[in-house]
Structures are given as structure tokens and as C-alpha cells.
Design a protein around this motif. Structure first.
Motif, short mmCIF file in Angstrom:
data_model
loop_
_atom_site.label_atom_id
_atom_site.label_comp_id
_atom_site.label_asym_id
_atom_site.label_seq_id
_atom_site.Cartn_x
_atom_site.Cartn_y
_atom_site.Cartn_z
N ALA A 43 -33.61 -2.64 -1.69
CA ALA A 43 -33.57 -0.93 -1.59
C ALA A 43 -33.88 -0.34 -0.36
N ASP A 91 -29.20 13.84 -5.66
CA ASP A 91 -27.81 12.76 -5.51
C ASP A 91 -28.43 11.75 -4.84
N ALA A 118 -31.09 9.66 -6.78
CA ALA A 118 -30.40 8.85 -7.85
C ALA A 118 -29.83 7.57 -7.13
N ARG A 119 -29.16 7.71 -6.12
CA ARG A 119 -28.80 6.49 -5.13
C ARG A 119 -30.00 5.70 -4.88
N ALA A 172 -32.66 5.41 -6.77
CA ALA A 172 -32.74 4.55 -8.19
C ALA A 172 -32.01 3.32 -8.29
N GLU A 173 -30.68 3.59 -7.97
CA GLU A 173 -29.72 2.55 -8.17
C GLU A 173 -30.23 1.58 -7.47
N LEU A 174 -30.30 1.56 -6.23
CA LEU A 174 -30.82 0.54 -5.23
C LEU A 174 -32.24 -0.17 -5.59
N GLN A 175 -33.08 0.57 -6.27
CA GLN A 175 -34.41 -0.04 -6.81
C GLN A 175 -34.03 -0.84 -8.05
N GLU A 176 -33.03 -0.34 -8.91
CA GLU A 176 -32.69 -1.22 -10.07
C GLU A 176 -32.05 -2.56 -9.37
N LYS A 177 -31.20 -2.64 -8.47
CA LYS A 177 -30.57 -3.54 -7.93
C LYS A 177 -31.75 -4.50 -7.37
#
Length: 444
Positions: free
Chosen positions: A147, A224, A227-228, A230-235
Motif C-alpha cells: 500500500a 476518492d 478510498a483508493r 483503503a483499497e491498497l491497505q486491504e490488498k
């Protein structure tokens, strides 16, 4: 004793002195302390020849020297930084060891909240901000979190505080931060534009600059962008997911952190274990991560851990590898003699893991001098030095021995078995860039 030690150490010290007259000794020592403490801290060597050591001279006491004042940042530079931040849609705050040296963690967080930005760091910036903070993405670069590295690459503005853009952080400099403008603040003006050209360089105190920016900027929102992030943190969480019942580098570190407290200092040697700690240990308090940061100084960790435990009087953890530990294990005698409260935690994979990882990934598995096949029993070795030793071959054993180890008042050793094929990932290949990031070796 005729080595020109001032000449030898000139490239690796901030300054050095050769004292030729005893009359100059006291003032030279004072000047050495002034230089060492001023600006970016660094080592100063004073060479005192034997004839000067033996000479007699009347000492005159003086007040302790003060370090040089930090230059105040230019107001026009603050205004330029504000202009760049207000124009950014995807800001990223990037901190290094300078943020810790200047005790600027709170100011980093305040600015991140004000401009609605994530925070990444170099290895030396670890612990400046609590790892539990939702804005904290952790270390970026060659072995950084997915991330953190990806977010930095996608940012349109990188606000840099107290780091030097080393090649481990940037990878291929020609392809680094291609989409971003850079603000670089540092107490050492010589670091500005040294490795990476930047749009705005600011010399001064990190704490002062960050505070002024946070005070003068209006509140911003980047929904935005976050939110992106957060997506990277989940990955990242998906990539780092481990079976908690299986003994892996990350589950071993989880167990170690659970046995310690948030104030416990963790020192490392050099190698895979160093990167695993940098990636995964949940540091919550500034100055609780001690690592050499460069030069491949295998053997650094035990002395550093003994020093930290001696200075604080509190239990300190050394995370080391079997290769690094072998470089300086004789210092166990010092720890035992002084009953220094050090927990020596060996991540033992039987190989020189980081070099072997490179040999696997980039040299077609041509293994040379990295499979040690040493017969040393570290538990018996610890006992021979006069300290308790424990061994853990699986997760159940590790959970059983760690409470016993942490209950010891003096030094203790834990020999923890790690798979020799456990790699430090993600990884940017040497000379590569974010486009070349390796997250899974099975795809290679």
C-alpha cells in the motif's frame, strides 16, 4: 599505531580532529560536541595521540557547548508549499529519520489530518507515528508495504520530511514519482536535490515547518484518494495474511509483540529478519525501533540492544538471524555479567537468508556460501554463557516459551525455527521500479 585514522574515517564521519597539542584538547572536545549535535546529528572523531594523553595542562571549566540554532524556514517557502498542497488531489506524506530526530510525529499526524493524506516512511522513519493509526501505510521502497509503495507512486504530491531518497526507497530514480511534484524539507540543506530533483526544498526544523503548514492550511478532504488508499491497505492485508497456527516470520513477530508492551525497544541486526520487523512489528512509540539502516552491519544488533537496555533499565528485544548473531555473539558475556534485560530472539533459518533470496530470484538459484550447515546449538551456547535458552520449532512451542523468556530478569535467548524459503515480499528488484514489484514468487 601509525594508521592515519583521521584520513581513514574522513568519508564516514561528520568531522574529525587530530589533537597535536594538549593546550588544544579541551576546546577540540567542545567543538566536536557542537558539530555532532548541530543540524543533522552525526559522529565526530577526535584522535588524541599518546604524547598528548601523557601531557599535563591546567584545565579551565567552561559552560557546556550549545548546538547551533536551526535556521528558520523562509515564509515565502511556506506559502509556496501551501499553494502546492492546495493544488494536490492525491497528497502523500513521506517521513524519514529526521522526523524522529526532531520529535515531529505529532506534527506529521496533524498535517495528515488537515490535508486528508496517508503517511508512508523510510525504514528510519518507523515508529515516528503509531502503526495503529489508520493513515499509516508503513515503510515504502524495496521491501516496503504494498500500500505504501503503490500509494506513493500514484500520488500527485509527495511531502517529504527528513529523508534522503536513498536507492532502497526510490529504486530506479529515473522512474521514481513520475506523477508527483515533491516538497522536500530537511535540516541539512545538502540533502535537497542531491538524489532526486524536487519542486520545493525547505531547510529548517521538521517540527516547525509541519506545524506552520498545519496551522495555515484550511481543512481539506480527498474522499476518492483515501478510498483508493483503503483499497491498497486491504490488498496489503491479503498479501500478508498468515495462518496464525503456523510458525512463519510474521506469526513469530505477532507472538513476540504480544509478549512485549508498547514501550519495549526492539533492535535488529541485518537481513531478512530486519525487513520482517520493519514490515510487520506494531510500533506505537517513537524511538522504539533501533536498526543500523545501512552498510550491511551484521552483528550490530546485540550491542545496540545491550545499550538500549542499559540506558533505559527496561527489557529490550533483539531480533536477529542465525547469520547475524554469529558475528557478535561473544557480547553475550557482557549481557550476562551485567544481567542486562535483553531478550535475544533468533529467527533461525540455517542460511544467510537475504543473500540466498537474491540468489534464488535473480541468479537462477546458484547458491554460493549462503547455506551455512552450522552445528551450533544456540540454546546450549546461551547456557554456556550463563543465561537461559529456549527453543521453538513450531507455533505451539513458541507460545509456550515466550512467557518464560519474558519472565526472566536478566538476558535470555530464544532460538526460533524459520523456513529457509520464507522470503521478504513485496520486493522491488535492484535497479527496478514500482512497475517491477514482486508480490508472489510462484508467478516468476
Amino acid at each position: 599505531q601509525e594508521v592515519d585514522i583521521t584520513g581513514v574515517t574522513m568519508p564516514i564521519t561528520k568531522h574529525n580532529f587530530l589533537v597535536k597539542r594538549v593546550e588544544d584538547l579541551a576546546d577540540t572536545i567542545r567543538e566536536a560536541f557542537r558539530i555532532a549535535k548541530s543540524g543533522r546529528p552525526g559522529p565526530v572523531l577526535v584522535d588524541v595521540p599518546k604524547d598528548v594523553q601523557n601531557a599535563l595542562y591546567e584545565y579551565t571549566a567552561q559552560k557546556p557547548v550549545e548546538k547551533d540554532p536551526v535556521p528558520a524556514v523562509n515564509d515565502s517557502e511556506i506559502e509556496k508549499a501551501i499553494e502546492m498542497i492546495l493544488a494536490a488531489e492525491k497528497p502523500y506524506i513521506y517521513i524519514g529519520g529526521g522526523a524522529i530526530t526532531d520529535d515531529a510525529g505529532a506534527e506529521v499526524l496533524a498535517l495528515a489530518e488537515k490535508i486528508d493524506a496517508p503517511i508512508g516512511c523510510t525504514m528510519m522513519g518507523i515508529s515516528a507515528v503509531p502503526s495503529s493509526n489508520p493513515r499509516w501505510l508503513g515503510m515504502e521502497g524495496m521491501h516496503g508495504h504494498y500500500a505504501s509503495s503503490i500509494a506513493q507512486n500514484e500520488a500527485d504530491l509527495i511531502i517529504t520530511a527528513g529523508c534522503r531518497f536513498s536507492d532502497r526507497g526510490t529504486g530506479n530514480t529515473a522512474k521514481y514519482a513520475r506523477n508527483a511534484k515533491i516538497i522536500h524539507m530537511d535540516i541539512d540543506a545538502s540533502e535537497l536535490c542531491k538524489n532526486i530533483p524536487v519542486e520545493l526544498g525547505m531547510t529548517g526544523s521538521m517540527k516547525d515547518i509541519l506545524q506552520k503548514l498545519a496551522e495555515k492550511l484550511p481543512q481539506q478532504t480527498h474522499a476518492d484518494w483515501m478510498a483508493r488508499v483503503a483499497e491498497l491497505q486491504e490488498k496489503t492485508r491479503e498479501l500478508e495474511a498468515q495462518n496464525p497456527d503456523e510458525l512463519t516470520p510474521f506469526t513469530a513477530i505477532d507472538a513476540l509483540a504480544e509478549a512485549a508492551d508498547k514501550e519495549t525497544i526492539v533492535a535488529t541486526d541485518v537481513g531478512q529478519h530486519q525487513m520482517w520487523v520493519a514490515q510487520h512489528y506494531p510500533f506505537e512509540t517513537p524511538r522504539t525501533f533501533i536498526s543500523s539502516g545501512g552498510l550491511g552491519t551484521m552483528g550490530f544488533g546485540l550491542g545496540a540492544a545491550i545499550g538500549a537496555a542499559t540506558a533505559t533499565g527496561k527489557k529490550t528485544i533483539l531480533v536477529t538471524g542465525d547469520g547475524s548473531f554469529g558475528m557478535n555473539l561473544n557480547e553475550l558475556a557482557t549481557a550476562v555479567t551485567n544481567q542486562t534485560p535483553v531478550v535475544v530472539f533468533i529467527m533461525n533459518n540455517g542460511v544467510l537468508g537475504m543473500v540466498r533470496q537474491w540468489q534464488t530470484l535473480f541468479f537462477d538459484k546458484h547458491y554460493s556460501n549462503t547455506t551455512l550447515e552450522r552445528k551450533t546449538d544456540f540454546v546450549k551456547l546461551a547456557e554456556a554463557f550463563g543465561m537461559p535458552g529456549y527453543r521453538a520449532m513450531n507455533m505451539a512451542e513458541l507460545k509456550e516459551v515466550l512467557p518464560k523468556a519474558f519472565a526472566e530478569k536478566g538476558p535470555v535467548l530464544v532460538d526460533c525455527a524459520i523456513d529457509c524459503d520464507a522470503f521478504v515480499l513485496p520486493m522491488l528488484p535492484p535497479g527496478g521500479c514500482i512497475d517491477d514489484i514482486i508480490v508472489d514468487i510462484s508467478a516468476m
